[in-house]
Design a protein around this motif. Structure first.
Motif, PDB file in Angstrom:
ATOM      1  N   TYR A  39       0.832  -1.206   0.000  1.00  0.00           N
ATOM      2  CA  TYR A  39       0.000   0.000   0.000  1.00  0.00           C
ATOM      3  C   TYR A  39       0.866   1.256   0.000  1.00  0.00           C
ATOM      4  CZ  TYR A  39      -3.475   3.458   1.341  1.00  0.00           C
ATOM      5  OH  TYR A  39      -4.278   4.564   1.367  1.00  0.00           O
ATOM      6  N   SER A  40       0.550   2.200  -0.878  1.00  0.00           N
ATOM      7  CA  SER A  40       1.373   3.402  -1.019  1.00  0.00           C
ATOM      8  C   SER A  40       0.543   4.665  -1.176  1.00  0.00           C
ATOM      9  CB  SER A  40       2.303   3.255  -2.234  1.00  0.00           C
ATOM     10  OG  SER A  40       1.546   3.041  -3.416  1.00  0.00           O
ATOM     11  N   GLY A  41      -0.729   4.622  -0.826  1.00  0.00           N
ATOM     12  CA  GLY A  41      -1.509   5.849  -0.894  1.00  0.00           C
ATOM     13  C   GLY A  41      -2.823   5.677  -1.618  1.00  0.00           C
ATOM     14  N   ALA A  42      -3.434   6.806  -1.957  1.00  0.00           N
ATOM     15  CA  ALA A  42      -4.800   6.813  -2.481  1.00  0.00           C
ATOM     16  C   ALA A  42      -4.934   6.046  -3.787  1.00  0.00           C
ATOM     17  CB  ALA A  42      -5.271   8.256  -2.665  1.00  0.00           C
ATOM     18  N   GLY A  43      -3.931   6.136  -4.679  1.00  0.00           N
ATOM     19  CA  GLY A  43      -4.038   5.483  -5.978  1.00  0.00           C
ATOM     20  C   GLY A  43      -3.426   4.111  -6.042  1.00  0.00           C
ATOM     21  N   PHE A  44      -3.214   3.498  -4.899  1.00  0.00           N
ATOM     22  CA  PHE A  44      -2.532   2.190  -4.849  1.00  0.00           C
ATOM     23  C   PHE A  44      -3.257   1.128  -5.675  1.00  0.00           C
ATOM     24  CE2 PHE A  44      -3.246  -1.842  -2.582  1.00  0.00           C
ATOM     25  CZ  PHE A  44      -2.054  -2.481  -2.866  1.00  0.00           C
ATOM     26  N   SER A  45      -4.592   1.102  -5.604  1.00  0.00           N
ATOM     27  CA  SER A  45      -5.347   0.050  -6.295  1.00  0.00           C
ATOM     28  C   SER A  45      -5.201   0.124  -7.808  1.00  0.00           C
ATOM     29  CB  SER A  45      -6.829   0.132  -5.904  1.00  0.00           C
ATOM     30  OG  SER A  45      -7.359   1.400  -6.257  1.00  0.00           O
ATOM     31  N   GLY A  46      -4.806   1.277  -8.348  1.00  0.00           N
ATOM     32  CA  GLY A  46      -4.630   1.400  -9.793  1.00  0.00           C
ATOM     33  C   GLY A  46      -3.224   1.150 -10.264  1.00  0.00           C
ATOM     34  N   MET A  47      -2.311   0.783  -9.370  1.00  0.00           N
ATOM     35  CA  MET A  47      -0.921   0.520  -9.766  1.00  0.00           C
ATOM     36  C   MET A  47      -0.779  -0.905 -10.294  1.00  0.00           C
ATOM     37  SD  MET A  47       1.598   2.471  -7.071  1.00  0.00           S
ATOM     38  CE  MET A  47       3.028   2.021  -8.055  1.00  0.00           C
ATOM     39  N   ARG A  48      -1.456  -1.182 -11.377  1.00  0.00           N
ATOM     40  CA  ARG A  48      -1.379  -2.483 -12.044  1.00  0.00           C
ATOM     41  C   ARG A  48      -0.919  -2.284 -13.485  1.00  0.00           C
ATOM     42  NH1 ARG A  48      -4.066  -6.927  -9.863  1.00  0.00           N
ATOM     43  NH2 ARG A  48      -4.906  -6.558  -7.780  1.00  0.00           N
ATOM     44  N   PHE A  49      -0.238  -3.265 -14.000  1.00  0.00           N
ATOM     45  CA  PHE A  49       0.249  -3.174 -15.381  1.00  0.00           C
ATOM     46  C   PHE A  49       0.241  -4.564 -16.005  1.00  0.00           C
ATOM     47  CE2 PHE A  49       3.876  -3.957 -12.661  1.00  0.00           C
ATOM     48  CZ  PHE A  49       4.597  -4.928 -13.331  1.00  0.00           C
ATOM     49  N   LYS A  50       0.319  -4.592 -17.309  1.00  0.00           N
ATOM     50  CA  LYS A  50       0.388  -5.844 -18.058  1.00  0.00           C
ATOM     51  C   LYS A  50       1.829  -6.114 -18.472  1.00  0.00           C
ATOM     52  CE  LYS A  50      -4.006  -6.755 -17.956  1.00  0.00           C
ATOM     53  NZ  LYS A  50      -4.514  -7.917 -17.182  1.00  0.00           N
ATOM     54  N   ALA A  51       2.280  -7.340 -18.234  1.00  0.00           N
ATOM     55  CA  ALA A  51       3.604  -7.786 -18.649  1.00  0.00           C
ATOM     56  C   ALA A  51       3.442  -8.673 -19.872  1.00  0.00           C
ATOM     57  CB  ALA A  51       4.304  -8.536 -17.525  1.00  0.00           C
ATOM     58  N   HIS A  52       3.977  -8.245 -20.998  1.00  0.00           N
ATOM     59  CA  HIS A  52       3.841  -8.979 -22.261  1.00  0.00           C
ATOM     60  C   HIS A  52       5.146  -9.721 -22.543  1.00  0.00           C
ATOM     61  CE1 HIS A  52       0.147  -6.707 -23.064  1.00  0.00           C
ATOM     62  NE2 HIS A  52       0.816  -5.621 -22.719  1.00  0.00           N
ATOM     63  N   ALA A  53       5.076 -11.036 -22.625  1.00  0.00           N
ATOM     64  CA  ALA A  53       6.222 -11.865 -22.987  1.00  0.00           C
ATOM     65  C   ALA A  53       6.081 -12.244 -24.453  1.00  0.00           C
ATOM     66  CB  ALA A  53       6.281 -13.111 -22.112  1.00  0.00           C
ATOM     67  N   ILE A  54       7.023 -11.808 -25.290  1.00  0.00           N
ATOM     68  CA  ILE A  54       6.942 -12.013 -26.742  1.00  0.00           C
ATOM     69  C   ILE A  54       8.275 -12.581 -27.238  1.00  0.00           C
ATOM     70  CG2 ILE A  54       5.206 -10.216 -27.068  1.00  0.00           C
ATOM     71  CD1 ILE A  54       7.386  -8.279 -27.793  1.00  0.00           C
ATOM     72  N   THR A  55       8.329 -12.907 -28.495  1.00  0.00           N
ATOM     73  CA  THR A  55       9.551 -13.460 -29.077  1.00  0.00           C
ATOM     74  C   THR A  55      10.602 -12.368 -29.229  1.00  0.00           C
ATOM     75  OG1 THR A  55       8.768 -13.057 -31.327  1.00  0.00           O
ATOM     76  CG2 THR A  55       8.192 -15.176 -30.307  1.00  0.00           C
ATOM     77  N   ASP A  56      11.848 -12.792 -29.477  1.00  0.00           N
ATOM     78  CA  ASP A  56      12.933 -11.824 -29.646  1.00  0.00           C
ATOM     79  C   ASP A  56      12.676 -10.908 -30.838  1.00  0.00           C
ATOM     80  OD1 ASP A  56      14.319 -12.792 -27.475  1.00  0.00           O
ATOM     81  OD2 ASP A  56      15.505 -14.220 -28.650  1.00  0.00           O
ATOM     82  N   ALA A  57      12.189 -11.480 -31.941  1.00  0.00           N
ATOM     83  CA  ALA A  57      11.929 -10.671 -33.123  1.00  0.00           C
ATOM     84  C   ALA A  57      10.831  -9.647 -32.857  1.00  0.00           C
ATOM     85  CB  ALA A  57      11.553 -11.571 -34.304  1.00  0.00           C
ATOM     86  N   ASP A  58       9.769 -10.082 -32.186  1.00  0.00           N
ATOM     87  CA  ASP A  58       8.687  -9.150 -31.861  1.00  0.00           C
ATOM     88  C   ASP A  58       9.153  -8.068 -30.892  1.00  0.00           C
ATOM     89  OD1 ASP A  58       6.992 -10.533 -33.508  1.00  0.00           O
ATOM     90  OD2 ASP A  58       6.105 -11.732 -31.888  1.00  0.00           O
ATOM     91  N   PHE A  59      10.051  -8.421 -29.995  1.00  0.00           N
ATOM     92  CA  PHE A  59      10.557  -7.421 -29.052  1.00  0.00           C
ATOM     93  C   PHE A  59      11.396  -6.371 -29.774  1.00  0.00           C
ATOM     94  CE2 PHE A  59      13.960  -5.944 -26.198  1.00  0.00           C
ATOM     95  CZ  PHE A  59      13.181  -5.324 -25.233  1.00  0.00           C
ATOM     96  N   ASP A  60      12.244  -6.807 -30.694  1.00  0.00           N
ATOM     97  CA  ASP A  60      13.025  -5.845 -31.471  1.00  0.00           C
ATOM     98  C   ASP A  60      12.117  -4.932 -32.284  1.00  0.00           C
ATOM     99  OD1 ASP A  60      15.341  -6.968 -30.457  1.00  0.00           O
ATOM    100  OD2 ASP A  60      15.617  -8.316 -32.166  1.00  0.00           O
TER     101      ASP A  60
END
Length: 399
Positions: free
Chosen positions: A213-234
Motif C-alpha cells: 500500500y502506497s496511498g490513495a491510488g494504490f489500487s490502480g498501480m497495475r500493469f500488463k507484462a507482455h512476454a513475446i519473441t525476440d523478433a517481436d521485441f526488437d
C-alpha cells in the motif's frame, strides 16, 4: 427440485472462485516455478503433523465423550516417555527439515542472484540479461530500457527465454514490485536501488502489480507484462523509437506528480542519466545528488561553510503530495548563522588574549573527563559570555 434451489446459494462462491487464475501455483517463469515448488514442499512437510493432529482432535473428542462409559479413565496419569518422544521428536524433525529447505531455497532464489538456467531442462548460454530500470511513481510504474533507449509507463514488454534484470527504485515512498507468474516480490525504495532477476518461459500477457500500500491510488498501480519473441521485441522497440516522445528530466518531474489509473504510453527516447539521478534524488536542477553529498562527507564534510550555511530542502514526496506546509513554507531557506553579523565577527576575532575564566574546582562527576581549564570548550564559551554581558564588562566594550 426445491431442495436443489435452497442449496444453490452455496454454489455461488464456488462459481466466483472458478474465475480466479492461480498464477502463484501455475507460474510461467523458471524462478517462479522454483518458488512454487518451495511453497508446495513446505506445505506438504507441515501437513505431516497438521493432518494427524486434526484427525486426533476428532478421535479424542469422540472416544472420550461423556456418554462413552467404555473409555478408560485415569485421573492420576501424568507422564509417558513414548508419548513425549512422539510429540516432540516428529515436530523437531519437521522444523529441521523446513529450516534446511528454507536456508537453501532462500540463497538459491536470492533476487540479487543472476539466473543460472533458462528452465529446468534448458541451460543458460552466453545470453546477457535484459536490463529494465524500474521506478515506482505515484501511482504508476515507469520502465526504462537503457539498451534500447526507450521507456514505457504501466506496460512491460520483454522477450521470452531471456533473463531479465530489474533495477528498481522509487520516486517518493516504499513500494513493492510483483509479477507472480515470473518471479517473487521485491521492494522499491527512494534513494536506494534494489535488484530482481526473472524470466518468462512462454509467450503471453501476465498481471503485474504493486503489492504494498502506497496511498490513495494504490489500487490502480497495475500493469500488463507482455512476454513475446525476440523478433517481436526488437520490432516493438523500433516502433517505440519511431513513435517519438522524449523522457527527459522535465518530463519525468511532470510524470512523477500524483495521478491515478494512468493509461499505458511510451517514450521513444530517454535521458541516459535519468535513472541514476532518480536513485540519487537529484532530478531537479541545482539539487545536490546523494552521491556527491556522501563523497563530501567521506572527505570530512564541508567544514566551516557547511556549519555556517545550512540549506534545508523540501522532501520530494511531501511537496508532491500536497501535505501540510511546514512553518517556514515550502521554499528552501538558508541559515547563515545563529548570531547577528556583528556578533559573528566579534566571536571569530576573539582569541586567547581574553582573560581565562575562573576554574571550577568542584570534583568531577564522570570518568575520563579533562579537568576544567583553557581548552577549546573554554575558548568557545568566552565569546558567549562576553556577548551576553557587553553592558557589564568594560573590557568587552573595548574589544
Amino acid at each position: 427440485m426445491m431442495r436443489i434451489i435452497k442449496r444453490a446459494p452455496w454454489l455461488i462462491p464456488l462459481m466466483a472462485l472458478s474465475a480466479c487464475k492461480a498464477e502463484v501455483l501455475a507460474p510461467t517463469g523458471d524462478i517462479a516455478a522454483q518458488q512454487r515448488d518451495l511453497l508446495v514442499w513446505a506445505t506438504g512437510i507441515m501437513l505431516i503433523i497438521i493432518i494427524p493432529v486434526l484427525v486426533l482432535v476428532v478421535l479424542f473428542a469422540w472416544r472420550y465423550r461423556a456418554r462413552n462409559r467404555d473409555a478408560s479413565y485415569a485421573p492420576d496419569w501424568s507422564h509417558s516417555t513414548k508419548l513425549e518422544l512422539v510429540i516432540w521428536a516428529i515436530p523437531a524433525l519437521i522444523i529441521i527439515a523446513l529450516g534446511a529447505m528454507t536456508w537453501v531455497g532462500t540463497h538459491h532464489l536470492d533476487p540479487y542472484r543472476p539466473i543460472q538456467r533458462v528452465s529446468a531442462d534448458t541451460p543458460l548460454t552466453d545470453q546477457t540479461p535484459l536490463v529494465v530500470e524500474t521506478v515506482s511513481l505515484d501511482w504508476k510504474w515507469l520502465f526504462i530500457y537503457p539498451e534500447q533507449g526507450v521507456a514505457s509507463v504501466n506496460e512491460l514488454v520483454v522477450p521470452v527465454d531471456r533473463p531479465i534484470e530489474f533495477r528498481l527504485t522509487s520516486s517518493s515512498v516504499m513500494n513493492a514490485f510483483y509479477i507472480p507468474s515470473m518471479a517473487g516480490m521485491i521492494y522499491s525504495m527512494p534513494g536506494m536501488e534494489t535488484t530482481l532477476h526473472g524470466i518468462f518461459n512462454a509467450e503471453g500477457t501476465f498481471q503485474g502489480m504493486a503489492s504494498h500500500y502506497s496511498g490513495a491510488g494504490f489500487s490502480g498501480m497495475r500493469f500488463k507484462a507482455h512476454a513475446i519473441t525476440d523478433a517481436d521485441f526488437d520490432q516493438w522497440a523500433a516502433e517505440t523509437r519511431e513513435a517519438g516522445g522524449e523522457l527527459d528530466r522535465a518530463e519525468y518531474l511532470d510524470l512523477a506528480r500524483p495521478s491515478e489509473n494512468v493509461a499505458p504510453h511510451r517514450y521513444g527516447a530517454v535521458d541516459a542519466q535519468l535513472f541514476p539521478r532518480v536513485v540519487n534524488m537529484c532530478v531537479e536542477d541545482g539539487k545536490i545528488c546523494m552521491a556527491e553529498m556522501m563523497d563530501l562527507d567521506r572527505q570530512g564534510g564541508t567544514g566551516l561553510a557547511g556549519t555556517m550555511n545550512m540549506q534545508s530542502l523540501v522532501q520530494d514526496r511531501v511537496a508532491q503530495r500536497g501535505e501540510r506546509a511546514p512553518t517556514l513554507g515550502w521554499e528552501p531557506f538558508y541559515v547563515s548563522g545563529f548570531c547577528s553579523p556583528a556578533e559573528e565577527d566579534l566571536m571569530l576575532t576573539l582569541r586567547a588574549d581574553l582573560p581565562p575564566p575562573p576554574v571550577d574546582a568542584a570534583p568531577l562527576r564522570g570518568h575520563g573527563l579533562d579537568h576544567p581549564g583553557t581548552g577549546l570548550v573554554d575558548m568557545l564559551r568566552r565569546p558567549a559570555r562576553v556577548l551576553t554581558g557587553l553592558s557589564r564588562d568594560p573590557d568587552a566594550d573595548e574589544l
